[in-house]
Design an enzyme around this catalytic site. Structure first.
Site, PDB file in Angstrom:
ATOM      1  N   GLU A  32      53.688  19.570  52.707  1.00 47.13           N
ATOM      2  CA  GLU A  32      52.930  20.802  52.980  1.00 47.13           C
ATOM      3  C   GLU A  32      53.242  21.254  54.401  1.00 47.13           C
ATOM      4  OE1 GLU A  32      50.599  23.028  51.264  1.00 47.13           O
ATOM      5  OE2 GLU A  32      51.062  23.969  53.176  1.00 47.13           O
ATOM      6  N   CYS A  40      43.705  29.678  47.841  1.00 51.63           N
ATOM      7  CA  CYS A  40      42.305  29.774  47.404  1.00 51.63           C
ATOM      8  C   CYS A  40      41.334  29.308  48.489  1.00 51.63           C
ATOM      9  CB  CYS A  40      42.119  28.955  46.124  1.00 51.63           C
ATOM     10  SG  CYS A  40      40.441  28.977  45.521  1.00 51.63           S
ATOM     11  N   CYS A  45      39.947  32.802  47.337  1.00 46.98           N
ATOM     12  CA  CYS A  45      38.650  32.732  46.630  1.00 46.98           C
ATOM     13  C   CYS A  45      37.486  32.277  47.515  1.00 46.98           C
ATOM     14  CB  CYS A  45      38.715  31.766  45.453  1.00 46.98           C
ATOM     15  SG  CYS A  45      40.341  31.325  44.874  1.00 46.98           S
ATOM     16  N   LYS A  48      36.622  34.652  50.519  1.00 50.60           N
ATOM     17  CA  LYS A  48      36.232  35.926  49.882  1.00 50.60           C
ATOM     18  C   LYS A  48      34.797  35.845  49.335  1.00 50.60           C
ATOM     19  CE  LYS A  48      36.316  36.576  45.830  1.00 50.60           C
ATOM     20  NZ  LYS A  48      37.509  36.788  45.047  1.00 50.60           N
ATOM     21  N   ALA A 112      59.918  21.950  53.064  1.00 53.41           N
ATOM     22  CA  ALA A 112      60.936  21.235  52.279  1.00 53.41           C
ATOM     23  C   ALA A 112      62.067  22.169  51.882  1.00 53.41           C
ATOM     24  CB  ALA A 112      60.290  20.655  51.024  1.00 53.41           C
ATOM     25  N   TYR A 175      42.744  43.383  41.993  1.00 50.47           N
ATOM     26  CA  TYR A 175      41.605  42.532  42.355  1.00 50.47           C
ATOM     27  C   TYR A 175      41.248  42.651  43.849  1.00 50.47           C
ATOM     28  CZ  TYR A 175      41.725  39.407  38.194  1.00 50.47           C
ATOM     29  OH  TYR A 175      41.644  38.858  36.952  1.00 50.47           O
ATOM     30  N   GLU A 179      37.909  44.407  45.285  1.00 55.66           N
ATOM     31  CA  GLU A 179      36.854  43.510  45.797  1.00 55.66           C
ATOM     32  C   GLU A 179      36.524  43.852  47.253  1.00 55.66           C
ATOM     33  OE1 GLU A 179      38.087  39.454  45.071  1.00 55.66           O
ATOM     34  OE2 GLU A 179      37.240  39.490  43.045  1.00 55.66           O
ATOM     35  N   GLY A 259      49.554  43.571  45.896  1.00 60.38           N
ATOM     36  CA  GLY A 259      50.108  42.454  45.130  1.00 60.38           C
ATOM     37  C   GLY A 259      50.614  41.328  46.007  1.00 60.38           C
ATOM     38  N   THR A 308      43.310  30.348  40.347  1.00 63.62           N
ATOM     39  CA  THR A 308      43.210  28.929  40.718  1.00 63.62           C
ATOM     40  C   THR A 308      43.022  27.997  39.518  1.00 63.62           C
ATOM     41  OG1 THR A 308      42.352  29.580  42.838  1.00 63.62           O
ATOM     42  CG2 THR A 308      41.862  27.338  42.162  1.00 63.62           C
ATOM     43  N   ALA A 339      36.762  37.060  36.721  1.00 62.12           N
ATOM     44  CA  ALA A 339      35.704  37.903  37.289  1.00 62.12           C
ATOM     45  C   ALA A 339      36.251  38.675  38.465  1.00 62.12           C
ATOM     46  CB  ALA A 339      34.543  37.020  37.750  1.00 62.12           C
ATOM     47  N   HIS A 434      13.612  34.847  27.209  1.00 58.01           N
ATOM     48  CA  HIS A 434      12.953  36.074  27.654  1.00 58.01           C
ATOM     49  C   HIS A 434      12.051  35.804  28.850  1.00 58.01           C
ATOM     50  CE1 HIS A 434      11.447  40.108  27.162  1.00 58.01           C
ATOM     51  NE2 HIS A 434      10.217  39.641  27.291  1.00 58.01           N
ATOM     52  N   GLU A 439      19.708  38.064  27.480  1.00 59.84           N
ATOM     53  CA  GLU A 439      19.215  38.088  26.086  1.00 59.84           C
ATOM     54  C   GLU A 439      19.729  39.345  25.371  1.00 59.84           C
ATOM     55  OE1 GLU A 439      14.895  38.917  25.462  1.00 59.84           O
ATOM     56  OE2 GLU A 439      14.823  39.129  27.638  1.00 59.84           O
TER      57      GLU A 439
HETATM   58  P1  NDP Z   1      47.088  42.861  41.713  1.00 55.47           P
HETATM   59  O1  NDP Z   1      48.324  42.594  40.951  1.00 55.47           O
HETATM   60  O2  NDP Z   1      45.756  42.620  41.075  1.00 55.47           O
HETATM   61  O3  NDP Z   1      47.101  44.360  42.229  1.00 55.47           O
HETATM   62  C1  NDP Z   1      48.163  44.877  42.979  1.00 55.47           C
HETATM   63  C2  NDP Z   1      47.927  46.357  43.155  1.00 55.47           C
HETATM   64  O4  NDP Z   1      48.918  46.887  44.016  1.00 55.47           O
HETATM   65  C3  NDP Z   1      48.031  47.115  41.838  1.00 55.47           C
HETATM   66  O5  NDP Z   1      47.017  48.070  41.792  1.00 55.47           O
HETATM   67  C4  NDP Z   1      49.410  47.763  41.934  1.00 55.47           C
HETATM   68  O6  NDP Z   1      49.506  48.976  41.268  1.00 55.47           O
HETATM   69  C5  NDP Z   1      49.525  48.002  43.419  1.00 55.47           C
HETATM   70  N1  NDP Z   1      50.927  48.051  43.843  1.00 55.47           N
HETATM   71  C6  NDP Z   1      51.916  47.173  43.582  1.00 55.47           C
HETATM   72  N2  NDP Z   1      53.071  47.566  44.119  1.00 55.47           N
HETATM   73  C7  NDP Z   1      52.820  48.738  44.739  1.00 55.47           C
HETATM   74  C8  NDP Z   1      53.628  49.656  45.465  1.00 55.47           C
HETATM   75  N3  NDP Z   1      54.925  49.434  45.669  1.00 55.47           N
HETATM   76  N4  NDP Z   1      53.045  50.766  45.958  1.00 55.47           N
HETATM   77  C9  NDP Z   1      51.722  50.995  45.767  1.00 55.47           C
HETATM   78  N5  NDP Z   1      50.913  50.168  45.073  1.00 55.47           N
HETATM   79  C10 NDP Z   1      51.461  49.052  44.570  1.00 55.47           C
HETATM   80  O7  NDP Z   1      47.264  42.037  43.061  1.00 55.47           O
HETATM   81  P2  NDP Z   1      46.252  41.703  44.234  1.00 55.47           P
HETATM   82  O8  NDP Z   1      47.082  41.709  45.456  1.00 55.47           O
HETATM   83  O9  NDP Z   1      45.051  42.537  44.184  1.00 55.47           O
HETATM   84  O10 NDP Z   1      45.830  40.215  43.881  1.00 55.47           O
HETATM   85  C11 NDP Z   1      46.845  39.216  43.704  1.00 55.47           C
HETATM   86  C12 NDP Z   1      46.439  38.234  42.645  1.00 55.47           C
HETATM   87  O11 NDP Z   1      45.437  37.389  43.167  1.00 55.47           O
HETATM   88  C13 NDP Z   1      45.828  38.868  41.411  1.00 55.47           C
HETATM   89  O12 NDP Z   1      46.792  39.135  40.450  1.00 55.47           O
HETATM   90  C14 NDP Z   1      44.852  37.860  40.936  1.00 55.47           C
HETATM   91  O13 NDP Z   1      45.500  37.063  39.978  1.00 55.47           O
HETATM   92  C15 NDP Z   1      44.521  37.044  42.148  1.00 55.47           C
HETATM   93  N6  NDP Z   1      43.146  37.342  42.611  1.00 55.47           N
HETATM   94  C16 NDP Z   1      42.104  37.006  41.811  1.00 55.47           C
HETATM   95  C17 NDP Z   1      40.804  37.280  42.202  1.00 55.47           C
HETATM   96  C18 NDP Z   1      39.681  36.913  41.308  1.00 55.47           C
HETATM   97  O14 NDP Z   1      39.876  36.111  40.403  1.00 55.47           O
HETATM   98  N7  NDP Z   1      38.484  37.462  41.500  1.00 55.47           N
HETATM   99  C19 NDP Z   1      40.513  37.936  43.472  1.00 55.47           C
HETATM  100  C20 NDP Z   1      41.679  38.270  44.221  1.00 55.47           C
HETATM  101  C21 NDP Z   1      42.947  37.977  43.801  1.00 55.47           C
HETATM  102  P3  NDP Z   1      49.585  49.074  39.660  1.00 55.47           P
HETATM  103  O15 NDP Z   1      48.198  48.863  39.174  1.00 55.47           O
HETATM  104  O16 NDP Z   1      50.084  50.452  39.428  1.00 55.47           O
HETATM  105  O17 NDP Z   1      50.543  48.007  39.228  1.00 55.47           O
END
Ligand code: NDP
Length: 444
Positions: A32, A40, A45, A48, A112, A175, A179, A259, A308, A339, A434, A439
């Site tokens: 690591e 996470c 997570c 957050k 690594a 997400y 959030e 993303g 996660t 969620a 209740h 419910e």
């Molecule tokens: P997401 O994949 O959920 O969302 C990425 C967003 O960025 C999308 O709306 C996407 O648009 C937009 N996007 C991507 N590329 C571009 C671009 N070139 N220009 C403009 N917009 C763009 O990723 P997040 O970063 O929000 O989260 C990463 C991951 O982390 C999630 O997939 C999730 O699995 C995990 N996560 C889970 C949580 C939970 O369980 N509560 C909380 C936070 C993260 P489009 O919709 O058009 O593709």
């Protein structure tokens, strides 16, 4: 010494794989280059959720005031909050390190790089193993327009925020963007949310998302759909953000949440047969094996479902498969509950009606919406929406989509019904508790 297994990356998936492999008697090492616990624990997570809890304070106070109490929140001590959050994360880092130590896993600090399929180098030392698991996770992806801009923050930076911004611009519709938009709006910030598409949280049930948009905290979130950020400049103490429609918005903080991409650079994968996708993620088969037969990968680095608990399942399955396949529990990722920690929260599992139609499954929906009892005195509006997607053939519950203040907690247990293939009749046979909100889903 030749290890049975070297795991690269001490996040949720990697630590689980290492621990289980060691329990099965394998000689294991963990490499690591950062803090233990991965995304996470350190920048995902866990912090957050602390941000989320704090963000509920003004809403909660309003509710208790409506019961006739005389309380007010004067000020949030942000510095104190960040200190407490960091202390807890340090504790969790040690918990993860202790798991490795207790299980006699050799910890190697550093990055690594593969020399060949059986050897990696860390600093100046070479380590050899029969098997490798790559569990290096991912990192925030910035759009081309923003990638070299020093004023842009990502979800790695936001947890180190020095003070609460009054104005915020967030790009993204997934997400993380949504959030944080709700968290900071509830904490009092004016948020401009910039999203390139027509519908935020596009993979979620449309009614749920529409319900969420109506719950905009004090109208503090302004949605700019079908827009992107072109440029960010700094002028005195504020940032000027230029959108694709040439509009310029002034702000105190810019968050890019567009993303994440897999951490596969600098791993020396070119010295192996491991193949990567266009998105940088590692290609694996259903047993998480790469194109190099002794090298495996789990978690966000394979970019399957980046959650996660999914990484943990993958790591556990793989350790069983490699070192004690009699104990192997097959994973089933057909119905993964998830969620979104907005307020109210979204909880979802299984198919939406749209997905059922795409899969040519004849299905229908039952819905209910209402105001929860806790808001009797404080609000006129509904805050809860439940939806069941049901098979017409045999009334099996195919999907559950809910939005409420406790949707994340509820969906965890409701998901059992979808995984078990329970039917609407099973819901009807269950006696309600209740007075509760849940419910209403039993008696829907
Ligand atoms: P997401 O994949 O959920 O969302 C990425 C967003 O960025 C999308 O709306 C996407 O648009 C937009 N996007 C991507 N590329 C571009 C671009 N070139 N220009 C403009 N917009 C763009 O990723 P997040 O970063 O929000 O989260 C990463 C991951 O982390 C999630 O997939 C999730 O699995 C995990 N996560 C889970 C949580 C939970 O369980 N509560 C909380 C936070 C993260 P489009 O919709 O058009 O593709």
């Amino acid at each position: 010494m030749i290890y049975d297994l070297i795991v690269i990356g001490a996040g949720s998936g990697g630590v689980r794989a290492a621990r289980i492999a060691s329990v099965h008697g394998a000689k294991v090492a963990m490499i690591e280059n950062n803090k233990f616990g991965g995304t996470c624990v350190n920048v995902g997570c866990v912090p957050k959720k602390f941000f989320f809890y704090l963000s509920q304070i003004y809403k909660d106070v309003e509710i208790y005031k409506s019961f006739g109490t005389n309380i007010d929140v004067t000020k949030i001590n942000w510095i104190q909050f960040i200190k407490k959050k960091d202390k807890e994360i340090n504790r969790l880092n040690s918990v993860y390190e202790n798991i490795l130590n207790k299980n006699k896993i050799k910890i190697i600090k550093g990055s690594a790089k593969f020399l060949d399929p059986r050897r990696v180098i860390v600093g100046k030392k070479t380590y050899q193993a029969k098997n490798f698991i790559i569990a290096t996770g991912g990192k925030p992806f910035k759009t081309e327009a923003l990638e070299n801009n020093k004023y842009i923050n990502t979800s790695d930076d936001i947890f180190r925020l020095k003070k609460l911004p009054k104005r915020m611009i967030i790009e993204g519709g997934g997400y993380i963007a949504i959030e944080f938009a709700y968290i900071f709006a509830n904490l009092g910030a004016s948020v401009n949310l910039i999203y390139r598409g027509k519908r935020i949280l596009k993979a979620f049930d449309e009614d749920l998302v529409n319900f969420l948009i109506k719950k905009n905290p004090k109208n503090k979130i302004k949605f700019h759909l079908e827009k992107t950020i072109l440029k960010v400049d700094k002028k005195k103490n504020e940032f000027l953000v230029k959108l694709s429609d040439n509009k310029i918005i002034k702000t105190d903080y810019v968050l890019s949440a567009t993303g994440r991409i897999a951490n596969t650079q600098n791993l020396g994968l070119d010295h192996t047969k491991v193949q990567i996708n266009q998105s940088h993620s590692i290609k694996v088969n259903r047993h998480f094996q790469t194109h190099e037969k002794n090298i495996y990968a789990v978690g966000d680095v394979i970019d399957y479902v980046n959650l996660t608990p999914v990484a943990i399942r993958q790591g556990h399955f793989l350790a069983d498969k490699l070192f004690n396949n009699k104990k192997m529990i097959e994973y089933d990722f057909t119905n993964i509950p998830t969620a979104v920690f907005t307020s109210p929260q979204i909880g979802t599992v299984g198919l939406t009606l749209e997905m059922a139609k795409k899969n040519k499954i004849d299905a229908y929906e039952l819905t209910t919406s209402f105001k929860s009892m806790k808001k009797t005195f404080s609000s006129k509006d509904k805050d809860t929406f439940y939806k069941l997607v049901i098979s017409k053939k045999d009334k099996t519950i195919l999907g559950i989509h809910i939005i409420s203040d406790d949707a994340a907690e509820l969906i965890q247990l409701l998901a059992v019904n979808v995984v078990a293939g329970n039917t609407l009749d099973d819901f009807k046979r269950t006696v309600a508790v209740h007075p509760t909100s849940s419910e209403e889903i039993i008696t829907i």
